[in-house]
Design a protein around this motif. Sequence first.
Motif, short mmCIF file in Angstrom:
data_model
loop_
_atom_site.label_atom_id
_atom_site.label_comp_id
_atom_site.label_asym_id
_atom_site.label_seq_id
_atom_site.Cartn_x
_atom_site.Cartn_y
_atom_site.Cartn_z
N TYR A 16 0.82 -1.21 0.00
CA TYR A 16 0.00 0.00 0.00
C TYR A 16 0.86 1.27 0.00
O TYR A 16 2.00 1.27 0.47
N PRO A 17 0.30 2.37 -0.52
CA PRO A 17 1.01 3.64 -0.49
C PRO A 17 0.97 4.25 0.91
O PRO A 17 -0.03 4.11 1.62
N THR A 18 2.06 4.89 1.31
CA THR A 18 2.08 5.63 2.58
C THR A 18 2.29 7.10 2.25
O THR A 18 1.98 7.56 1.17
N GLU A 19 2.85 7.84 3.20
CA GLU A 19 3.11 9.25 2.96
C GLU A 19 4.21 9.44 1.92
O GLU A 19 4.19 10.37 1.13
N TRP A 22 6.11 3.06 -0.62
CA TRP A 22 5.10 2.01 -0.43
C TRP A 22 5.49 1.15 0.76
O TRP A 22 6.67 0.92 1.02
N ILE A 116 -1.27 7.38 10.63
CA ILE A 116 -1.05 7.51 9.18
C ILE A 116 -1.92 8.64 8.61
O ILE A 116 -3.11 8.72 8.92
N ARG A 117 -1.33 9.47 7.80
CA ARG A 117 -2.08 10.57 7.18
C ARG A 117 -2.75 10.16 5.88
O ARG A 117 -3.62 10.87 5.37
N HIS A 118 -2.35 9.03 5.33
CA HIS A 118 -2.93 8.61 4.05
C HIS A 118 -4.37 8.16 4.29
O HIS A 118 -4.62 7.24 5.06
N ASP A 173 -1.82 6.50 -4.76
CA ASP A 173 -0.51 7.17 -4.80
C ASP A 173 -0.07 7.50 -3.39
O ASP A 173 -0.90 7.64 -2.48
N THR A 174 1.22 7.67 -3.22
CA THR A 174 1.73 8.17 -1.94
C THR A 174 1.31 9.64 -1.80
O THR A 174 0.81 10.24 -2.75
N LEU A 175 1.53 10.20 -0.63
CA LEU A 175 1.21 11.62 -0.42
C LEU A 175 2.31 12.54 -0.91
O LEU A 175 2.22 13.76 -0.77
#
Length: 194
Positions: A16-19, A22, A116-118, A173-175
Amino acid sequence: MDTVHTALKQGKLIAYPTESVWGIGCDAFNEQAVQHLLTLKNRPIEKGLIVLTANTHLIQPFLADLPNARRDEILASWESTQTQATTWLFPLPDHLPAPIPTWITGNHDSLAIRVIRHPIIAQICQELADDDNPYGFLVSTSCNPSTSPPATNLATAMDYFGDNDDVIFIKGDTLGYLSPSQIRCATSGRMIRI
């Protein structure tokens, strides 16, 4: 997201995408899934793992005994928009709704936690929260074999682990943060990983 939640509860892994980069992870309270992840990454259990959660309400026991100024600094780091996320290393409180398993902490008496901000991943963490995992903890380690750089997009994540039937890929997408998360000590504020 119901299918992702069900898959995680059944011991599947997700990429998964993070800030920034991945991640690849699983339900932190599923020992079989964590062991599978460690084997896949060729990562020693002794190192311990970072966990993600959806919000600060889920981790109140970890924040409760901190001085107000330190708690405010931690909360501010998770609420602000920045170019690098912050993971905080918390001592394990004496009384927890569910003890933290050693397959997450490794050889440490602390736990690395990040809100997590995502938004997609925060929702997954929120859905993970139940009696077995009251904190909604999702394991987060970089999505790559140990000798390769972390994946920065879905295509690279699939190149690394796409042939593994136990890995589900979360599209997104990531942040766009510039660097993987820094790690700081929750009690002293000391920088552990820049």
